[in-house]
Design a protein around this motif. Structure first.
Motif, PDB file in Angstrom:
ATOM      1  N   LEU A   1      34.106 -17.297  32.244  1.00 45.41           N
ATOM      2  CA  LEU A   1      35.506 -17.290  32.685  1.00 45.41           C
ATOM      3  C   LEU A   1      36.459 -17.344  31.499  1.00 45.41           C
ATOM      4  O   LEU A   1      37.483 -16.638  31.483  1.00 45.41           O
ATOM      5  CB  LEU A   1      35.762 -18.454  33.642  1.00 45.41           C
ATOM      6  N   ILE A   2      36.137 -18.153  30.502  1.00 46.58           N
ATOM      7  CA  ILE A   2      36.962 -18.207  29.293  1.00 46.58           C
ATOM      8  C   ILE A   2      36.951 -16.849  28.594  1.00 46.58           C
ATOM      9  O   ILE A   2      37.984 -16.343  28.154  1.00 46.58           O
ATOM     10  CB  ILE A   2      36.470 -19.324  28.346  1.00 46.58           C
ATOM     11  N   LEU A   3      35.777 -16.242  28.500  1.00 45.21           N
ATOM     12  CA  LEU A   3      35.639 -14.937  27.859  1.00 45.21           C
ATOM     13  C   LEU A   3      36.462 -13.874  28.587  1.00 45.21           C
ATOM     14  O   LEU A   3      37.185 -13.100  27.959  1.00 45.21           O
ATOM     15  CB  LEU A   3      34.169 -14.526  27.815  1.00 45.21           C
ATOM     16  N   ILE A   4      36.393 -13.869  29.902  1.00 45.01           N
ATOM     17  CA  ILE A   4      37.174 -12.910  30.689  1.00 45.01           C
ATOM     18  C   ILE A   4      38.671 -13.139  30.477  1.00 45.01           C
ATOM     19  O   ILE A   4      39.438 -12.189  30.275  1.00 45.01           O
ATOM     20  CB  ILE A   4      36.801 -12.985  32.182  1.00 45.01           C
ATOM     21  N   GLY A   5      39.088 -14.404  30.497  1.00 45.04           N
ATOM     22  CA  GLY A   5      40.498 -14.718  30.273  1.00 45.04           C
ATOM     23  C   GLY A   5      40.980 -14.256  28.900  1.00 45.04           C
ATOM     24  O   GLY A   5      42.072 -13.694  28.763  1.00 45.04           O
TER      25      GLY A   5
ATOM     26  N   SER B   1      23.419 -26.151  33.035  1.00 44.22           N
ATOM     27  CA  SER B   1      23.477 -25.039  32.087  1.00 44.22           C
ATOM     28  C   SER B   1      24.112 -23.813  32.732  1.00 44.22           C
ATOM     29  O   SER B   1      24.899 -23.113  32.094  1.00 44.22           O
ATOM     30  CB  SER B   1      22.086 -24.711  31.542  1.00 44.22           C
ATOM     31  N   ASN B   2      23.817 -23.571  33.995  1.00 47.06           N
ATOM     32  CA  ASN B   2      24.438 -22.438  34.695  1.00 47.06           C
ATOM     33  C   ASN B   2      25.953 -22.636  34.809  1.00 47.06           C
ATOM     34  O   ASN B   2      26.724 -21.681  34.647  1.00 47.06           O
ATOM     35  CB  ASN B   2      23.828 -22.247  36.075  1.00 47.06           C
ATOM     36  N   ALA B   3      26.387 -23.864  35.083  1.00 53.95           N
ATOM     37  CA  ALA B   3      27.824 -24.143  35.183  1.00 53.95           C
ATOM     38  C   ALA B   3      28.513 -23.898  33.835  1.00 53.95           C
ATOM     39  O   ALA B   3      29.616 -23.340  33.791  1.00 53.95           O
ATOM     40  CB  ALA B   3      28.050 -25.580  35.651  1.00 53.95           C
ATOM     41  N   LEU B   4      27.871 -24.289  32.737  1.00 51.47           N
ATOM     42  CA  LEU B   4      28.452 -24.055  31.412  1.00 51.47           C
ATOM     43  C   LEU B   4      28.514 -22.568  31.085  1.00 51.47           C
ATOM     44  O   LEU B   4      29.491 -22.103  30.481  1.00 51.47           O
ATOM     45  CB  LEU B   4      27.653 -24.808  30.350  1.00 51.47           C
ATOM     46  N   ILE B   5      27.504 -21.816  31.492  1.00 52.86           N
ATOM     47  CA  ILE B   5      27.515 -20.367  31.261  1.00 52.86           C
ATOM     48  C   ILE B   5      28.640 -19.712  32.065  1.00 52.86           C
ATOM     49  O   ILE B   5      29.343 -18.834  31.555  1.00 52.86           O
ATOM     50  CB  ILE B   5      26.137 -19.748  31.591  1.00 52.86           C
TER      51      ILE B   5
END
Length: 112
Positions: free
Chosen positions: A29-33, A20-24
């Motif tokens: 990272l997608i959000l920042i991009g 779950s931490n890896a998915l968050i």
């Protein structure tokens, strides 16, 4: 976590929490991009940012994962540090209520 019946063993809890931490982190990272490519400067641009269905679904899944991760973390903290059975149940109940409040609020903000 006993309330939900998920991950009763320590190894399963550890794996569940790490996944779950890896998915968050991946969502972050997608959000920042996306924010770098499409800056949000006002309310209209924020609405447009969250408009695509795929992004709403990804955000909803991330909010649910975040909330379930909070339940698991609360259960582990209570198991390690809380010795009174009453306080233990109260703490876990508060973690579950807070997590479901986060889910309901997140879904309401994204979809309504």
């Amino acid at each position: 976590m006993a309330i939900t019946g998920i991950a009763r063993s320590g190894t399963k809890q550890w794996v569940l929490q790490r996944c779950s931490n890896a998915l968050i982190v991946l969502y972050t990272l997608i959000l920042i991009g996306l924010l770098v490519n499409q800056p949000v400067t006002d309310h209209q641009s924020l609405l447009a940012f969250f408009e695509p269905i795929w992004f709403k679904v990804a955000t909803t899944l991330c909010v649910i994962i975040f909330a379930l991760n909070g339940i698991l973390a609360g259960w582990q903290i209570a198991g390690d540090y809380v010795k009174s059975a009453g306080v233990y149940k109260l703490f876990n109940t508060l973690c579950v209520v807070l997590s479901f409040t986060i889910i309901v609020t997140g879904v309401k903000l994204l979809w309504l």
